[in-house]
Scaffold this motif. Sequence first.
Motif, mmCIF file in Angstrom:
data_model
loop_
_atom_site.group_PDB
_atom_site.id
_atom_site.type_symbol
_atom_site.label_atom_id
_atom_site.label_comp_id
_atom_site.label_asym_id
_atom_site.label_seq_id
_atom_site.Cartn_x
_atom_site.Cartn_y
_atom_site.Cartn_z
ATOM 1 N N ALA A 105 -1.765 -17.233 1.804
ATOM 2 C CA ALA A 105 -1.502 -15.840 2.180
ATOM 3 C C ALA A 105 -1.091 -15.025 0.964
ATOM 4 C CB ALA A 105 -0.427 -15.781 3.254
ATOM 5 N N LEU A 106 -0.195 -15.580 0.155
ATOM 6 C CA LEU A 106 0.357 -14.837 -0.981
ATOM 7 C C LEU A 106 -0.595 -14.782 -2.178
ATOM 8 C CD1 LEU A 106 3.992 -16.220 -0.829
ATOM 9 C CD2 LEU A 106 3.259 -13.903 -0.262
ATOM 10 N N ASN A 107 -1.388 -15.797 -2.370
ATOM 11 C CA ASN A 107 -2.266 -15.855 -3.548
ATOM 12 C C ASN A 107 -3.708 -15.477 -3.221
ATOM 13 O OD1 ASN A 107 -0.068 -16.725 -4.957
ATOM 14 N ND2 ASN A 107 -0.773 -18.803 -5.296
ATOM 15 N N THR A 108 -4.326 -16.204 -2.308
ATOM 16 C CA THR A 108 -5.750 -16.038 -2.061
ATOM 17 C C THR A 108 -6.065 -14.749 -1.305
ATOM 18 O OG1 THR A 108 -5.982 -18.448 -2.007
ATOM 19 C CG2 THR A 108 -7.787 -17.160 -1.075
ATOM 20 N N ILE A 109 -5.194 -14.351 -0.390
ATOM 21 C CA ILE A 109 -5.455 -13.164 0.419
ATOM 22 C C ILE A 109 -4.767 -11.918 -0.131
ATOM 23 C CG2 ILE A 109 -5.291 -12.140 2.721
ATOM 24 C CD1 ILE A 109 -7.279 -14.477 2.532
ATOM 25 N N GLU A 110 -3.476 -11.996 -0.394
ATOM 26 C CA GLU A 110 -2.738 -10.794 -0.769
ATOM 27 C C GLU A 110 -3.148 -10.244 -2.133
ATOM 28 O OE1 GLU A 110 1.674 -9.126 -0.072
ATOM 29 O OE2 GLU A 110 1.625 -10.990 -1.228
ATOM 30 N N VAL A 111 -3.439 -11.104 -3.078
ATOM 31 C CA VAL A 111 -3.724 -10.637 -4.437
ATOM 32 C C VAL A 111 -4.908 -9.659 -4.478
ATOM 33 C CG1 VAL A 111 -4.476 -11.328 -6.739
ATOM 34 C CG2 VAL A 111 -2.591 -12.538 -5.638
ATOM 35 N N PRO A 112 -6.089 -10.021 -3.953
ATOM 36 C CA PRO A 112 -7.182 -9.048 -4.032
ATOM 37 C C PRO A 112 -6.960 -7.804 -3.185
ATOM 38 C CG PRO A 112 -7.851 -10.985 -2.769
ATOM 39 C CD PRO A 112 -6.549 -11.314 -3.411
ATOM 40 N N ILE A 113 -6.366 -7.966 -1.995
ATOM 41 C CA ILE A 113 -6.145 -6.809 -1.119
ATOM 42 C C ILE A 113 -5.155 -5.840 -1.749
ATOM 43 C CG2 ILE A 113 -5.158 -6.079 1.088
ATOM 44 C CD1 ILE A 113 -6.319 -8.600 2.326
ATOM 45 N N LEU A 114 -4.048 -6.363 -2.232
ATOM 46 C CA LEU A 114 -3.013 -5.509 -2.805
ATOM 47 C C LEU A 114 -3.461 -4.894 -4.126
ATOM 48 C CD1 LEU A 114 -0.114 -4.501 -2.388
ATOM 49 C CD2 LEU A 114 0.679 -6.486 -3.686
ATOM 50 N N THR A 115 -4.169 -5.664 -4.933
ATOM 51 C CA THR A 115 -4.632 -5.152 -6.218
ATOM 52 C C THR A 115 -5.640 -4.030 -6.032
ATOM 53 O OG1 THR A 115 -4.319 -7.363 -7.174
ATOM 54 C CG2 THR A 115 -5.584 -5.793 -8.458
ATOM 55 N N ALA A 116 -6.536 -4.184 -5.054
ATOM 56 C CA ALA A 116 -7.521 -3.131 -4.776
ATOM 57 C C ALA A 116 -6.819 -1.864 -4.301
ATOM 58 C CB ALA A 116 -8.519 -3.613 -3.728
ATOM 59 N N TRP A 117 -5.847 -2.021 -3.429
ATOM 60 C CA TRP A 117 -5.092 -0.857 -2.942
ATOM 61 C C TRP A 117 -4.380 -0.154 -4.088
ATOM 62 C CZ3 TRP A 117 0.263 -0.179 -3.181
ATOM 63 C CH2 TRP A 117 0.761 0.943 -2.497
ATOM 64 N N PHE A 118 -3.754 -0.927 -4.964
ATOM 65 C CA PHE A 118 -3.007 -0.349 -6.073
ATOM 66 C C PHE A 118 -3.940 0.357 -7.055
ATOM 67 C CE2 PHE A 118 -0.621 -0.531 -10.113
ATOM 68 C CZ PHE A 118 0.584 0.038 -9.692
ATOM 69 N N ALA A 119 -5.096 -0.239 -7.308
ATOM 70 C CA ALA A 119 -6.062 0.373 -8.226
ATOM 71 C C ALA A 119 -6.555 1.706 -7.662
ATOM 72 C CB ALA A 119 -7.230 -0.571 -8.462
ATOM 73 N N ASP A 120 -6.870 1.730 -6.370
ATOM 74 C CA ASP A 120 -7.350 2.972 -5.749
ATOM 75 C C ASP A 120 -6.258 4.038 -5.743
ATOM 76 O OD1 ASP A 120 -9.712 1.684 -5.321
ATOM 77 O OD2 ASP A 120 -9.472 1.465 -3.151
ATOM 78 N N LEU A 121 -5.034 3.612 -5.502
ATOM 79 C CA LEU A 121 -3.913 4.545 -5.459
ATOM 80 C C LEU A 121 -3.710 5.237 -6.800
ATOM 81 C CD1 LEU A 121 -1.469 5.555 -3.705
ATOM 82 C CD2 LEU A 121 -0.148 3.693 -4.734
ATOM 83 N N ASN A 122 -4.055 4.529 -7.868
ATOM 84 C CA ASN A 122 -3.825 5.053 -9.206
ATOM 85 C C ASN A 122 -5.103 5.567 -9.867
ATOM 86 O OD1 ASN A 122 -0.822 4.478 -10.149
ATOM 87 N ND2 ASN A 122 -1.460 2.763 -8.850
ATOM 88 N N GLY A 123 -6.001 6.059 -9.053
ATOM 89 C CA GLY A 123 -7.171 6.746 -9.586
ATOM 90 C C GLY A 123 -8.385 5.895 -9.850
ATOM 91 N N GLY A 124 -8.349 4.640 -9.430
ATOM 92 C CA GLY A 124 -9.480 3.769 -9.721
ATOM 93 C C GLY A 124 -10.549 3.722 -8.656
ATOM 94 N N LYS A 125 -10.348 4.416 -7.557
ATOM 95 C CA LYS A 125 -11.301 4.354 -6.454
ATOM 96 C C LYS A 125 -12.689 4.812 -6.894
ATOM 97 C CE LYS A 125 -11.630 5.456 -1.546
ATOM 98 N NZ LYS A 125 -10.964 6.102 -0.385
ATOM 99 N N GLY A 126 -13.682 3.996 -6.533
ATOM 100 C CA GLY A 126 -15.051 4.324 -6.899
ATOM 101 C C GLY A 126 -15.496 3.749 -8.222
ATOM 102 N N THR A 127 -14.589 3.161 -8.968
ATOM 103 C CA THR A 127 -14.952 2.548 -10.250
ATOM 104 C C THR A 127 -15.509 1.146 -10.022
ATOM 105 O OG1 THR A 127 -12.763 1.567 -10.585
ATOM 106 C CG2 THR A 127 -13.098 3.821 -11.384
ATOM 107 N N LYS A 128 -16.150 0.609 -11.053
ATOM 108 C CA LYS A 128 -16.691 -0.751 -10.956
ATOM 109 C C LYS A 128 -15.576 -1.764 -10.710
ATOM 110 C CE LYS A 128 -20.869 -0.147 -13.754
ATOM 111 N NZ LYS A 128 -21.614 -0.598 -14.971
ATOM 112 N N ALA A 129 -14.435 -1.531 -11.352
ATOM 113 C CA ALA A 129 -13.309 -2.454 -11.179
ATOM 114 C C ALA A 129 -12.817 -2.440 -9.732
ATOM 115 C CB ALA A 129 -12.179 -2.074 -12.124
ATOM 116 N N SER A 130 -12.697 -1.249 -9.163
ATOM 117 C CA SER A 130 -12.260 -1.134 -7.773
ATOM 118 C C SER A 130 -13.267 -1.780 -6.828
ATOM 119 C CB SER A 130 -12.056 0.331 -7.401
ATOM 120 O OG SER A 130 -11.769 0.467 -6.024
ATOM 121 N N ASP A 131 -14.536 -1.516 -7.053
ATOM 122 C CA ASP A 131 -15.579 -2.107 -6.204
ATOM 123 C C ASP A 131 -15.528 -3.632 -6.262
ATOM 124 O OD1 ASP A 131 -16.395 0.424 -5.535
ATOM 125 O OD2 ASP A 131 -18.135 0.438 -6.885
#
Length: 212
Positions: A105-131
């Motif tokens: 839960a903490l490593n395999t699931i939370e890491v990608p979900i939380l990282t994607a949310w944080f990236a989008d929150l900080n202006g990364g939405k729509g970038t290759k990294a966010s995708d």
Amino acid sequence: MLKVYGFSRVNKMARGKTRDLRVLWALEEMGLPYEVVGMDHPNHDLDTPAYRTINPFGQIPVIDDDGVVVTESGAILLYLARKSGKLMPRDLAGEAQVLRWCIAALNTIEVPILTAWFADLNGGKGTKASDALHQWGAMRLKQLDGWLAGREFVATGEFTVADLLMTHVLGAGIDESVVKDYPNVLAFQRRCIARPAWKKTFDAYCDRVEAD
């Protein structure tokens, strides 16, 4: 009495989603007495020297169980399960499955979900990294959905701290957009948040925690 360092005031966006809810929910499920030490995040309570002696990372939650200080929500849940003898099997094989799925839960699931949310929150939405992060998260959720097919709970045949942790990592039903495309995950999450202890915990949290 066991003390839980949890939020008393947070920013509006975080209210209802903070990780102290994981610990408070577990304590209600286990029927353990506790008191909440309210921390005002906008007032920088987590940055004081006194709090940093308890948790050098300045994060919530923390418990102080008569001098036994534990940080990190996953570690706290496992400690409480061992202490109470609840929400974790007593046999080694069953305990191993709970440990396995708590870490997943903490490593395999939370890491990608939380990282994607944080990236989008900080202006990364729509970038290759966010995708790429969203694709990573989708892959993991699809795999979890397959695992949950025909299963009521994630680790054993009974509700455990692994289910509690996985449910909260997935959003605890507050925002189903993350799991809406995964029917088995969505059904699992809804089963878990239908438990009376979650409703009691969440209602008490909303009554106590202010939004800045």
